[in-house]
Write a protein that holds these residues in place. Structure first.
Motif, PDB file in Angstrom:
ATOM      1  N   THR A  49       0.735  -1.413   0.118  1.00  0.00           N
ATOM      2  CA  THR A  49       0.408  -0.433   0.130  1.00  0.00           C
ATOM      3  C   THR A  49       0.760   1.461  -0.114  1.00  0.00           C
ATOM      4  N   ASP A  50       0.124   2.498   0.114  1.00  0.00           N
ATOM      5  CA  ASP A  50       0.968   3.522   0.018  1.00  0.00           C
ATOM      6  C   ASP A  50       1.831   4.163   1.541  1.00  0.00           C
ATOM      7  N   SER A  51       1.007   3.993   2.487  1.00  0.00           N
ATOM      8  CA  SER A  51       1.463   5.042   3.344  1.00  0.00           C
ATOM      9  C   SER A  51       1.726   3.970   5.269  1.00  0.00           C
ATOM     10  N   SER A  52       2.104   4.758   5.389  1.00  0.00           N
ATOM     11  CA  SER A  52       2.097   3.517   6.880  1.00  0.00           C
ATOM     12  C   SER A  52       0.674   3.530   7.846  1.00  0.00           C
ATOM     13  N   GLY A  53       0.123   4.921   7.708  1.00  0.00           N
ATOM     14  CA  GLY A  53      -1.976   5.471   7.893  1.00  0.00           C
ATOM     15  C   GLY A  53      -2.124   3.871   6.788  1.00  0.00           C
ATOM     16  N   ASP A  54      -2.214   3.921   5.603  1.00  0.00           N
ATOM     17  CA  ASP A  54      -2.858   2.834   4.676  1.00  0.00           C
ATOM     18  C   ASP A  54      -2.437   1.747   5.225  1.00  0.00           C
ATOM     19  N   LYS A  55      -1.292   1.065   5.545  1.00  0.00           N
ATOM     20  CA  LYS A  55      -1.173   0.128   6.265  1.00  0.00           C
ATOM     21  C   LYS A  55      -1.375   0.038   7.934  1.00  0.00           C
ATOM     22  N   GLU A  56      -2.061   0.533   8.339  1.00  0.00           N
ATOM     23  CA  GLU A  56      -2.415   0.383   9.392  1.00  0.00           C
ATOM     24  C   GLU A  56      -4.414  -0.264   9.121  1.00  0.00           C
ATOM     25  N   HIS A 106       1.731   5.607 -10.934  1.00  0.00           N
ATOM     26  CA  HIS A 106       0.790   5.284 -10.889  1.00  0.00           C
ATOM     27  C   HIS A 106       0.865   4.164  -9.455  1.00  0.00           C
ATOM     28  N   PRO A 107      -0.452   4.600  -8.660  1.00  0.00           N
ATOM     29  CA  PRO A 107       0.280   3.130  -7.826  1.00  0.00           C
ATOM     30  C   PRO A 107      -0.011   1.704  -8.941  1.00  0.00           C
ATOM     31  N   CYS A 108      -1.130   1.604  -9.273  1.00  0.00           N
ATOM     32  CA  CYS A 108      -0.732   0.467  -9.701  1.00  0.00           C
ATOM     33  C   CYS A 108       0.399   0.170 -10.665  1.00  0.00           C
ATOM     34  N   TRP A 109       0.755   1.187 -11.524  1.00  0.00           N
ATOM     35  CA  TRP A 109       3.032   0.671 -11.644  1.00  0.00           C
ATOM     36  C   TRP A 109       3.775  -0.869 -10.459  1.00  0.00           C
ATOM     37  N   ARG A 110       2.646  -0.344  -9.182  1.00  0.00           N
ATOM     38  CA  ARG A 110       4.155  -1.212  -8.521  1.00  0.00           C
ATOM     39  C   ARG A 110       3.637  -2.284  -8.763  1.00  0.00           C
ATOM     40  N   LYS A 111       2.841  -3.229  -9.239  1.00  0.00           N
ATOM     41  CA  LYS A 111       1.976  -4.284  -9.270  1.00  0.00           C
ATOM     42  C   LYS A 111       3.742  -4.958 -10.348  1.00  0.00           C
ATOM     43  N   PRO A 115       6.817  -6.760  -6.469  1.00  0.00           N
ATOM     44  CA  PRO A 115       6.908  -8.251  -6.420  1.00  0.00           C
ATOM     45  C   PRO A 115       8.171  -8.578  -7.277  1.00  0.00           C
ATOM     46  N   ILE A 116       8.822  -7.828  -7.860  1.00  0.00           N
ATOM     47  CA  ILE A 116      10.390  -8.119  -8.455  1.00  0.00           C
ATOM     48  C   ILE A 116      11.103  -7.857  -7.071  1.00  0.00           C
ATOM     49  N   MET A 210      -3.430   4.954 -15.236  1.00  0.00           N
ATOM     50  CA  MET A 210      -3.152   3.188 -14.390  1.00  0.00           C
ATOM     51  C   MET A 210      -3.400   2.797 -16.629  1.00  0.00           C
ATOM     52  N   HIS A 211      -3.583   3.151 -16.707  1.00  0.00           N
ATOM     53  CA  HIS A 211      -3.209   1.677 -17.750  1.00  0.00           C
ATOM     54  C   HIS A 211      -1.962   1.664 -19.042  1.00  0.00           C
ATOM     55  N   ILE A 212      -1.136   2.974 -18.796  1.00  0.00           N
ATOM     56  CA  ILE A 212      -0.431   2.328 -19.060  1.00  0.00           C
ATOM     57  C   ILE A 212       0.637   0.913 -17.863  1.00  0.00           C
ATOM     58  N   GLU A 213       0.420   0.086 -17.160  1.00  0.00           N
ATOM     59  CA  GLU A 213       0.439  -1.006 -17.083  1.00  0.00           C
ATOM     60  C   GLU A 213      -0.032  -2.115 -17.370  1.00  0.00           C
ATOM     61  N   ALA A 214      -1.002  -2.133 -18.859  1.00  0.00           N
ATOM     62  CA  ALA A 214      -1.529  -2.896 -19.350  1.00  0.00           C
ATOM     63  C   ALA A 214      -0.428  -3.057 -20.572  1.00  0.00           C
ATOM     64  N   ILE A 215      -0.037  -1.576 -20.671  1.00  0.00           N
ATOM     65  CA  ILE A 215       1.327  -1.698 -21.588  1.00  0.00           C
ATOM     66  C   ILE A 215       2.251  -2.012 -21.532  1.00  0.00           C
ATOM     67  N   VAL A 216       3.113  -1.916 -20.568  1.00  0.00           N
ATOM     68  CA  VAL A 216       4.029  -2.860 -20.451  1.00  0.00           C
ATOM     69  C   VAL A 216       4.026  -4.491 -20.022  1.00  0.00           C
ATOM     70  N   TRP A 217       3.011  -4.673 -19.093  1.00  0.00           N
ATOM     71  CA  TRP A 217       2.095  -6.541 -19.809  1.00  0.00           C
ATOM     72  C   TRP A 217       2.412  -6.853 -20.843  1.00  0.00           C
ATOM     73  N   ALA A 218       1.803  -6.002 -22.021  1.00  0.00           N
ATOM     74  CA  ALA A 218       0.819  -7.013 -23.543  1.00  0.00           C
ATOM     75  C   ALA A 218       2.630  -6.525 -23.489  1.00  0.00           C
TER      76      ALA A 218
END
Length: 331
Positions: A49-56, A106-111, A115-116, A210-218
């Motif tokens: 997630t993004d922050s320590s507050g979000d983690k809690e 974008h946060p979605c790009w961290r997918k 994991p790497i 957000m959809h830049i992630e899909a471009i990378v995966w494709a």
């Protein structure tokens, strides 16, 4: 139980990763609950997630609402904030400025990136979106030693078109029909090539979409191979033209879910507005089937999105926009 970022996943556990913000819990809690209840094999789930507050907030969801600590399957889990991986990023991506910028886009790009950072050579990385539902007892498909597994969807979500077209002009190839609700591949990753790809797509000036992630995966799919998860089993909801018309006429989304055959689905990707219908659908008993779907599904070969096909699709979209289609049927 929780586990530190560097903890080794026990043998026999599947290594799962999800980028998750607490603002998505309105639908993501149904993904988490159905995943942990119906997975026929133990999983090691890392939520990032993004922050320590979000983690809690996510810890509260897992411990209090999901009561994950008492799960009989012995699933393992942890919640990590973005900055907790800063040292790993600095070490792994120190020579890759585009990758470092991409991770903080974008946060979605961290997918793609995170994991790497949390994987050793040969370890699998099973990637999950939070708008999934698992209606039956299931197993994830075996992660191949090479290549990547991705879901299939009828349209493509490769936008902005300008980024795709620029890449195609540089002879970068893309898989068609890619859906990124579920994916799977293994470390190590060719970081040199990934850095090169991001540079060709726009580098540190990539639009924060957000959809830049899909471009990378494709692009990765055509580079490393692999295939589509069986779309009959790993099913992506498609907002096709009949559904658009029905929604415009005021038909509740719940009625559109009634046509889905949840008894044959390992995983349902409730993309777009469908994610917001999951709660009521679950309350009305529409989702859970409890069937045994642990057998492996088919893997279908990737289909390339040819430049001429892409250009034809863009011309159709341009005509529809001029006719006011997207003003009537908003995507």
């Amino acid at each position: 139980m929780t586990s530190p970022a560097s903890a080794t996943t026990p043998q026999g556990y599947r290594r799962l990763f999800m980028i998750l913000s607490p603002v998505s819990l309105g639908y993501a809690r149904f993904c988490l609950e159905s995943l942990l209840r119906n997975s026929a094999e133990p999983v090691h789930l890392r939520l990032i997630t993004d922050s320590s507050g979000d983690k809690e907030k996510l810890l509260e969801e897992l411990v209090v609402r999901q009561n994950i600590g008492s799960n009989p399957a012995g699933h393992l889990w942890s919640v990590l904030a973005e900055d907790e991986l800063a040292d790993l990023e600095a070490a792994a991506f120190r020579n890759y400025p585009n990758l470092r910028a991409f991770r903080h886009g974008h946060p979605c790009w961290r997918k793609v990136t995170d994991p790497i950072l949390l994987s050793e050579d040969h370890e699998e990385m099973v990637l999950l979106d939070p708008d999934l539902y698992f209606p039956n007892h299931f197993r994830f498909e075996p992660t191949p030693e090479t290549g990547v597994l991705l879901m299939w969807q009828k349209p493509n979500c490769l936008v902005p078109a300008s980024v795709v077209r620029t890449a195609m002009d540089q002879n970068i190839r893309f898989a068609h029909h890619v859906d990124i609700g579920v994916g799977g591949w293994r470390a190590p990753v060719d970081l040199d090539w990934l850095e090169w790809l991001l540079g060709k797509l726009g580098g540190q000036n990539l639009p924060r979409v957000m959809h830049i992630e899909a471009i990378v995966w494709a692009a990765l799919a055509m580079r490393v191979g692999g295939g589509y998860l069986d779309p009959d089993v790993w099913h992506c909801w498609h907002r096709d033209q009949p559904k658009r018309i029905l929604r415009k006429l005021g038909i509740p989304g719940l009625h559109l879910l009634r046509v889905e055959d949840f008894s044959s689905i390992k995983c349902f990707h409730a993309g777009g507005e469908a994610k917001w219908w999951l709660e009521e659908a679950k309350q009305k008993g529409m989702l859970d089937r409890g069937r045994d779907l642990r057998s492996p599904g088919r893997i279908l070969p990737f289909e390339e999105l040819r430049p001429n096909s892409f250009d034809r699709e863009q011309r159709v979209k341009t005509v529809l926009a001029r006719l006011g289609y997207y003003s009537v049927f908003r995507t």
